[in-house]
Design a protein around this motif. Structure first.
Motif, PDB file in Angstrom:
ATOM      1  N   SER A 267       0.828  -1.212   0.000  1.00 17.81           N
ATOM      2  CA  SER A 267       0.000   0.000   0.000  1.00 17.81           C
ATOM      3  C   SER A 267       0.861   1.259   0.000  1.00 17.81           C
ATOM      4  O   SER A 267       0.531   2.255  -0.628  1.00 17.81           O
ATOM      5  CB  SER A 267      -0.903   0.044   1.239  1.00 17.81           C
ATOM      6  OG  SER A 267      -1.638  -1.129   1.351  1.00 17.81           O
TER       7      SER A 267
ATOM      8  N   VAL B  38      -6.101  -2.821  -0.215  1.00 13.70           N
ATOM      9  CA  VAL B  38      -6.587  -2.878   1.169  1.00 13.70           C
ATOM     10  C   VAL B  38      -7.714  -3.904   1.288  1.00 13.70           C
ATOM     11  O   VAL B  38      -7.688  -4.799   2.134  1.00 13.70           O
ATOM     12  CB  VAL B  38      -7.069  -1.483   1.637  1.00 13.70           C
ATOM     13  CG1 VAL B  38      -7.805  -1.589   2.961  1.00 13.70           C
ATOM     14  CG2 VAL B  38      -5.894  -0.534   1.756  1.00 13.70           C
TER      15      VAL B  38
ATOM     16  N   THR C 262      -7.167  -3.048   8.811  1.00  8.06           N
ATOM     17  CA  THR C 262      -7.591  -1.989   7.902  1.00  8.06           C
ATOM     18  C   THR C 262      -6.960  -0.653   8.286  1.00  8.06           C
ATOM     19  O   THR C 262      -6.469   0.082   7.422  1.00  8.06           O
ATOM     20  CB  THR C 262      -9.126  -1.857   7.926  1.00  8.06           C
ATOM     21  OG1 THR C 262      -9.691  -3.096   7.537  1.00  8.06           O
ATOM     22  CG2 THR C 262      -9.593  -0.780   6.983  1.00  8.06           C
TER      23      THR C 262
ATOM     24  N   LEU D 151      -3.288  -0.708   7.282  1.00 11.12           N
ATOM     25  CA  LEU D 151      -3.098  -0.627   5.835  1.00 11.12           C
ATOM     26  C   LEU D 151      -3.437   0.770   5.322  1.00 11.12           C
ATOM     27  O   LEU D 151      -2.715   1.332   4.490  1.00 11.12           O
ATOM     28  CB  LEU D 151      -3.996  -1.642   5.129  1.00 11.12           C
ATOM     29  CG  LEU D 151      -3.725  -3.126   5.388  1.00 11.12           C
ATOM     30  CD1 LEU D 151      -4.779  -3.980   4.706  1.00 11.12           C
ATOM     31  CD2 LEU D 151      -2.341  -3.505   4.896  1.00 11.12           C
ATOM     32  N   SER D 152      -4.530   1.336   5.831  1.00 12.31           N
ATOM     33  CA  SER D 152      -4.954   2.653   5.361  1.00 12.31           C
ATOM     34  C   SER D 152      -3.909   3.698   5.722  1.00 12.31           C
ATOM     35  O   SER D 152      -3.592   4.589   4.917  1.00 12.31           O
ATOM     36  CB  SER D 152      -6.291   3.043   5.984  1.00 12.31           C
ATOM     37  OG  SER D 152      -7.219   2.018   5.818  1.00 12.31           O
TER      38      SER D 152
ATOM     39  N   PHE E 145      -9.476   4.585   2.073  1.00  7.71           N
ATOM     40  CA  PHE E 145      -8.963   3.222   2.259  1.00  7.71           C
ATOM     41  C   PHE E 145      -9.651   2.555   3.444  1.00  7.71           C
ATOM     42  O   PHE E 145     -10.002   1.383   3.407  1.00  7.71           O
ATOM     43  CB  PHE E 145      -7.444   3.237   2.497  1.00  7.71           C
ATOM     44  CG  PHE E 145      -6.686   3.967   1.431  1.00  7.71           C
ATOM     45  CD1 PHE E 145      -7.119   3.933   0.105  1.00  7.71           C
ATOM     46  CD2 PHE E 145      -5.533   4.675   1.731  1.00  7.71           C
ATOM     47  CE1 PHE E 145      -6.423   4.609  -0.885  1.00  7.71           C
ATOM     48  CE2 PHE E 145      -4.839   5.342   0.751  1.00  7.71           C
ATOM     49  CZ  PHE E 145      -5.280   5.317  -0.555  1.00  7.71           C
TER      50      PHE E 145
ATOM     51  N   GLY F 180     -11.614  -0.971   3.462  1.00 10.51           N
ATOM     52  CA  GLY F 180     -11.256  -2.079   4.345  1.00 10.51           C
ATOM     53  C   GLY F 180     -12.404  -2.470   5.254  1.00 10.51           C
ATOM     54  O   GLY F 180     -12.683  -3.656   5.453  1.00 10.51           O
TER      55      GLY F 180
END
Lengths: 406, 250
Positions: free
Chosen positions: A298, A311, A361, A364-365, A381, A385
C-alpha cells in the motif's frame, strides 16, 4: 549390525524424499526462484563494488576465518533418532555404533557442502587480500574440512559428557586459530601445533570422557528435532507443514493485554479465541505477515484506486486465513462440556475476526495514506477495508458458521 | 428425593447394528459415591459418554436432576462435571487460565473462584505452576488440572473416569478427600476404576458391568449376600463375573 544400518539407510532416504517433496513445492513457487536469482545477481554486483572499494588494511583474512570457523564449529549431528527409539532402540544401544557413525559421516557431508559454498563466496575476497594463489586457498578449504570433521566427532562425544562449556570454548578457540593460521599463512608451527592439540584433545579429552559417560538420549533427540524443525520451518514459509502445527508460544507480553476481565459466560470464548489466536499454531504470524506485506504494498503503490483494491483484497485474504481458527481443536472434556451456548461461541469468533480485520484496515490505510501523502486517502482506504472486513466477518462468516448448528 | 442421575433402559453405543450397552438401568442419589467397574471393553466409557451427552441413546433415556439433555442442554451440562480418563487440556492456555475459563463457563463469581482455586492449587501442590503451559506438565499433573477444573465447579453430579492412574499418593488422597467432602455436601459421584481396593474402601455402591450389561449392582453387602460368601472381596466377585461364573446372579 546389518539391520540397524538398514534402518539408518531407510530413515535417510525417507528424510530425503520428504525434503524433496517440500523442495518441489518451494520450487514451484516461481516468485521465490525469481527473487533468488535477482538476489544472487544484485548481491554479486554489490559484492564486487564492495571489494573494489576496500581499504588497504581491511582484515579480510580474519573475516574469512571467522566465517569459516563459525560454520565449522557449529556441528550438530543428524541422527534421525525418533522419540520412540528411546524405548525400542535403547536395548541395542551398544550395537548402534555403526548407526551413529553413518550419522556423523552424513552430517559431515551435508555441512561440508555449506562450507564449500561459503568458501566459493569468499574466494574473491581472499584473492584480493592475499593475491591470486589458488593452492593456498585450496589449503584453506582442506583445513576447513578437517576442522569440520574434528568438530563433528567432538560434538558427538559431547553427547555422553556432562560438563560442556569448557569443551565448547576449547573447540571454538582451536578451530578458529587453526583456520586463521592457515588462511593468513602464519608460520607453519602454528597450524601444526593446532593440529596436534586437536588430535590430543580429541583422543584424551573428548573420547576418554565420553567413554566414561552414558549417551544422553534426551540431548541427542533434542539435537535431531532442532535440525528437523529448522527445515520444516523454512518450508513452512512457502507451504503448509502439518508437523509444525500445534506449536505453542507463550507471548507473555501481548497475552497480558488480554486478561480475564469478568467471569461472564459471554466471554469464555472471547478468551479462548484470543489466546488461541495469539499463542497456538501460526495464526498470529500469518496475520502479522499479511498485514506487513499489505502495508508495504500500500505504501509503495502510490495510486489511490489500486490501494483501495489492495486494502480490500488483503483484508479478505487475511479473513480467509483466520477462518482456520474457528476449527482449532479444543478439548472435549473442557470446552465440549461447558454449559455455554453455541451462539455465544459463534458471536465471540465473529467479533474477534471483525476486530482483527478492523485493526488491519487501520494499519493498511495509514500506510497507504502515508505513501500518497494524502490524509483524505486514509478515509477512503479505511472505508474500503471496513466494508470488506464487515462483509467478510459479520456477513459471510457469521452466516457460514451458523449453518454448522450443533 | 429425586435421583441426581437416572439411567433407564439405556441401550446405546456407536452403531445401531451393534450396540455396546444393553438395557442398562441405575439411579444415583445425592451424597452417593458409586463405583463403576468392569473389564476393558465392558462398556464403562460408553456409559459415561452417554451420560455426558456425547452419544445419543438408541433406547431408553438419561436424566440429570429430572431432565434429559434434549430438554435443556445447558441446564444439563451445568449440573455435571467430568474428569476424563486421558487428560485433555488447552495446550495454548496456562493452568491459571484453565481454571479461569472454567469459572467463566460455569458462572462462578470472583471471590468464590479465588477461594476455591486457591484451595485446590494448594491441595494438589500446584501453586507454583499457575503460569505453566501444559506442555511442561507430566501425565499426573495434567490429570490434576482436570480434577481441579471439575472440583472448581461443585456441580450436583461428578463423572470421574479412572482418576488414579498417574496421580501421586498425595494427589490420590486429595482426590479421595475432596470426593468425601463433596459427597457430604450432597453431590453424587460416579467413578469408573480398576483400582478395586480403593473403590471398596470409598464407594457406597457398585455397578459391575459385563459385556454391556449390568451384572450386579448395589452396596457391597448386598452384592456379597447375593454372591453367597460374606468374606469375598470386591476383587473376588469381580473376577467371578469377568470369568463368566455367573450362576449366582440368577
Amino acid at each position: 549390525m546389518a539391520e540397524l544400518n538398514r534402518l539408518w539407510e531407510k530413515r535417510r532416504t525417507d528424510n530425503f524424499q520428504m525434503q524433496l517433496r517440500y523442495w518441489n513445492l518451494i520450487g514451484k513457487n516461481s516468485g521465490l526462484m525469481f527473487v533468488l536469482y535477482a538476489m544472487i545477481i544484485i548481491g554479486g554486483f554489490y559484492y564486487k563494488r564492495w571489494l573494489d572499494g576496500l581499504p588497504e588494511h581491511f582484515p579480510g583474512l580474519l573475516l574469512i576465518s571467522v566465517v569459516l570457523s563459525a560454520l565449522s564449529v557449529r556441528a550438530p549431528v543428524r541422527t534421525f533418532i525418533q522419540k520412540a527409539d528411546q524405548v525400542f532402540l535403547l536395548p541395542v544401544e551398544p550395537e548402534l555404533g555403526g548407526y551413529f557413525r553413518s550419522s556423523r559421516i552424513y552430517s559431515f557431508l551435508v555441512q561440508s557442502f555449506v562450507i564449500l559454498v561459503a568458501w566459493i563466496v569468499c574466494m574473491p575476497l581472499f584473492f584480493q587480500m592475499a593475491g591470486r594463489n589458488p593452492v593456498a586457498y585450496f589449503l584453506v578449504l582442506a583445513a576447513a574440512f578437517i576442522v569440520k570433521g574434528w568438530n563433528i566427532d567432538c560434538r558427538w562425544q559431547e553427547q555422553s559428557i556432562d560438563d560442556l562449556i569448557p569443551l565448547k570454548i576449547l573447540r571454538g578457540a582451536i578451530s578458529f586459530l587453526f583456520l586463521y593460521s592457515v588462511t593468513a599463512r602464519l608460520f607453519i608451527a602454528v597450524p601444526a601445533a593446532c593440529l596436534l592439540i586437536m588430535l590430543l584433545s580429541g583422543a584424551f579429552l573428548f573420547h576418554r570422557q565420553a567413554a566414561r559417560g552414558l549417551l544422553k538420549w534426551d540431548r541427542v533427540l533434542d539435537m535431531e528435532n532442532k535440525q528437523a524443525m529448522k527445515f520444516l520451518r523454512f518450508a513452512n514459509l512457502f507451504t503448509d507443514v502439518p508437523q509444525l502445527k500445534h506449536r505453542i508460544r507463550a507471548r507473555k507480553l501481548i497475552s497480558s493485554w488480554f486478561p480475564v476481565r469478568s467471569f461472564d459466560r459471554e466471554h469464555v470464548y472471547d478468551q479462548i479465541f484470543v489466546k488461541t489466536f495469539l499463542r497456538a499454531d501460526d495464526y498470529f504470524g500469518i496475520f502479522a505477515r499479511l498485514t506487513i506485506i499489505g502495508m508495504l504494498v500500500s505504501y509503495f503503490i502510490g495510486n489511490g484506486f489500486y490501494t483501495v483494491f489492495i486494502v480490500a483484497a488483503t483484508v479478505y485474504l487475511t479473513g480467509l486465513q483466520l477462518l482456520a481458527l474457528w476449527k482449532h481443536p479444543l478439548p472435549q472434556a473442557l470446552a465440549g462440556m461447558y454449559p455455554v451456548s453455541f451462539g455465544l461461541k459463534r458471536r465471540s469468533f465473529v467479533r474477534l475476526l471483525f476486530a482483527l480485520l478492523v485493526i488491519q484496515t487501520v494499519a493498511l490505510s495509514a500506510a497507504g495514506a502515508a505513501g500518497m501523502k494524502s490524509p483524505a486517502g486514509f478515509f477512503a482506504f479505511l472505508a474500503a477495508g471496513l466494508v470488506a472486513g464487515g462483509l467478510f466477518s459479520l456477513g459471510y462468516t457469521a452466516r457460514r458458521i451458523a449453518k454448522e448448528n450443533r | 428425593m429425586d435421583p441426581v442421575l437416572s439411567v433407564e433402559h439405556l441401550t446405546g453405543g456407536y452403531s445401531r447394528q451393534r450396540p455396546v450397552l444393553h438395557d442398562v438401568t441405575f439411579d444415583m442419589n445425592p451424597g452417593e459415591l458409586v463405583g463403576l467397574v468392569g473389564l476393558n471393553g465392558a462398556g464403562k466409557s460408553t456409559t459415561i459418554k452417554h451420560i455426558l451427552g456425547l452419544l445419543d441413546p438408541f433406547e431408553g433415556e438419561i436424566r440429570v436432576a429430572g431432565r434429559t439433555i434434549r430438554q435443556d442442554r445447558l441446564g444439563y451440562r451445568q449440573k455435571l462435571a467430568y474428569v476424563p480418563e486421558l487428560p485433555e487440556l488447552y495446550e495454548q492456555m496456562t493452568l491459571e487460565e484453565h481454571l479461569q475459563l472454567t469459572a467463566m463457563a460455569y458462572h462462578i463469581d470472583r471471590t468464590t473462584f479465588k477461594e476455591r482455586s486457591g484451595r485446590l492449587l494448594k491441595l494438589f501442590r500446584m501453586e507454583k505452576k499457575r503460569h505453566w503451559f501444559p506442555s511442561h506438565f507430566s501425565k499426573g499433573m495434567r490429570q490434576k488440572v482436570m480434577i481441579m477444573c471439575a472440583f472448581l465447579v461443585r456441580p450436583d453430579l461428578y463423572i470421574v473416569d479412572e482418576p488414579f492412574v498417574g496421580l501421586d499418593p498425595i494427589g490420590i488422597q486429595s482426590l479421595l478427600d475432596l470426593m468425601e467432602e463433596m459427597k457430604k455436601q450432597g453431590a453424587a459421584i460416579l467413578m469408573s476404576t480398576h483400582i478395586l481396593s480403593t473403590a471398596e474402601q470409598y464407594c457406597d455402591k457398585f455397578i459391575i458391568l459385563h459385556d454391556g450389561q449390568i451384572a450386579v449392582q448395589g452396596t457391597l453387602e448386598m452384592i456379597k449376600q447375593k454372591f453367597g460368601d460374606s468374606r469375598a472381596s470386591l476383587h473376588d466377585i469381580y473376577l467371578a463375573v469377568a470369568r463368566g461364573e455367573t450362576k449366582w446372579l440368577n
